[in-house]
Scaffold this motif. Structure first.
Motif, short mmCIF file in Angstrom:
data_model
loop_
_atom_site.label_atom_id
_atom_site.label_comp_id
_atom_site.label_asym_id
_atom_site.label_seq_id
_atom_site.Cartn_x
_atom_site.Cartn_y
_atom_site.Cartn_z
N ASN A 29 -15.05 5.17 -10.58
CA ASN A 29 -14.88 4.39 -9.35
C ASN A 29 -13.59 4.80 -8.63
OD1 ASN A 29 -13.54 3.04 -11.58
ND2 ASN A 29 -13.23 1.30 -10.23
N ILE A 30 -12.52 5.04 -9.36
CA ILE A 30 -11.28 5.49 -8.74
C ILE A 30 -11.42 6.92 -8.23
CG2 ILE A 30 -8.81 5.91 -9.11
CD1 ILE A 30 -9.67 2.91 -9.11
N LEU A 31 -12.11 7.76 -9.00
CA LEU A 31 -12.35 9.13 -8.55
C LEU A 31 -13.20 9.14 -7.28
CD1 LEU A 31 -12.94 10.81 -12.01
CD2 LEU A 31 -10.96 11.14 -10.51
N SER A 32 -14.15 8.22 -7.18
CA SER A 32 -14.97 8.12 -5.97
C SER A 32 -14.11 7.73 -4.78
CB SER A 32 -16.10 7.10 -6.15
OG SER A 32 -17.04 7.55 -7.10
N ARG A 33 -13.19 6.80 -4.97
CA ARG A 33 -12.28 6.40 -3.89
C ARG A 33 -11.43 7.59 -3.45
NH1 ARG A 33 -9.88 0.59 -6.03
NH2 ARG A 33 -11.89 -0.24 -6.71
N GLU A 62 -18.54 -3.74 -5.53
CA GLU A 62 -17.35 -4.37 -6.08
C GLU A 62 -16.59 -3.43 -7.00
OE1 GLU A 62 -20.44 -5.80 -6.15
OE2 GLU A 62 -20.05 -7.13 -4.45
N VAL A 63 -17.30 -2.68 -7.81
CA VAL A 63 -16.66 -1.73 -8.72
C VAL A 63 -16.14 -0.53 -7.94
CG1 VAL A 63 -17.07 -0.12 -10.63
CG2 VAL A 63 -17.95 -2.45 -10.76
N LEU A 64 -16.94 -0.01 -7.05
CA LEU A 64 -16.56 1.19 -6.31
C LEU A 64 -15.35 0.95 -5.41
CD1 LEU A 64 -17.02 4.10 -5.43
CD2 LEU A 64 -18.78 3.28 -3.86
N PHE A 65 -15.34 -0.14 -4.66
CA PHE A 65 -14.30 -0.35 -3.67
C PHE A 65 -13.28 -1.45 -4.03
CE2 PHE A 65 -17.94 1.30 -1.21
CZ PHE A 65 -17.36 2.48 -0.80
N GLY A 66 -13.63 -2.32 -4.95
CA GLY A 66 -12.73 -3.39 -5.34
C GLY A 66 -12.32 -4.24 -4.16
N ASP A 67 -11.05 -4.64 -4.15
CA ASP A 67 -10.51 -5.48 -3.08
C ASP A 67 -10.38 -4.73 -1.76
OD1 ASP A 67 -10.28 -7.54 -4.90
OD2 ASP A 67 -8.15 -7.22 -5.27
N LEU A 68 -10.60 -3.43 -1.78
CA LEU A 68 -10.42 -2.61 -0.58
C LEU A 68 -11.74 -2.33 0.16
CD1 LEU A 68 -7.86 -0.08 -2.07
CD2 LEU A 68 -7.40 -2.06 -0.62
N ALA A 69 -12.80 -3.05 -0.18
CA ALA A 69 -14.11 -2.79 0.43
C ALA A 69 -14.05 -2.86 1.95
CB ALA A 69 -15.16 -3.76 -0.12
N ALA A 70 -13.41 -3.86 2.49
CA ALA A 70 -13.34 -4.00 3.95
C ALA A 70 -12.59 -2.82 4.57
CB ALA A 70 -12.68 -5.32 4.34
N THR A 71 -11.54 -2.37 3.91
CA THR A 71 -10.77 -1.23 4.41
C THR A 71 -11.62 0.04 4.41
OG1 THR A 71 -8.73 -2.22 3.59
CG2 THR A 71 -8.68 0.15 4.06
N TYR A 72 -12.30 0.30 3.31
CA TYR A 72 -13.15 1.48 3.24
C TYR A 72 -14.28 1.40 4.26
CZ TYR A 72 -10.95 3.77 -0.70
OH TYR A 72 -10.06 4.45 -1.49
#
Length: 125
Positions: A29-33, A62-72
């Protein structure tokens, strides 16, 4: 148009992330970000993303973007607008990951990730 609830990675991306995780401990998930961020900063489209399949790991929003989903979501939408890309945000997101996976191809250590992401240089430099 919102981020999809799930993203299915290609087998190639999943295998590459598995290998990088074995060397660095950094999870897919972090590597995807990281892959998305690299693609957003260096690419002007997704026509060369080369998504061959969707037989790899599945990540929830939720796993891929976490709390930053809106930002992404905003960053990806801006990328689509700037590059006049119409279509499904899921396909664009997967395409950005695939292009970023290519850029992560030579990562063998955390130092390589640092050079690539923070310093903006490739692993061989």
């Amino acid at each position: 148009m919102t981020l999809p609830s799930r993203i299915q990675l290609s087998k190639k991306a999943s295998d590459r992330f598995r290998a990088i995780k074995a060397n660095t401990g950094v999870t897919p998930n972090i590597l995807s970000r990281i892959a998305i961020s690299i693609s957003l900063s260096k690419e002007t489209g997704i026509s060369n993303s080369g998504v061959e399949d969707n037989n790899g790991q599945e990540l929830s929003r939720e796993v891929l973007f976490g709390d930053l989903a809106a930002t992404y979501e905003l960053l990806i939408k801006k990328f689509m607008l700037d590059n006049q890309i119409e279509g499904d945000i899921r396909e664009v997101t997967v395409g950005l990951i695939e292009m970023g996976v290519h850029k992560l191809g030579h990562v063998r250590s955390v130092d390589d990730l640092i050079r690539l992401t923070i310093l903006g240089r490739g692993c061989a430099e």
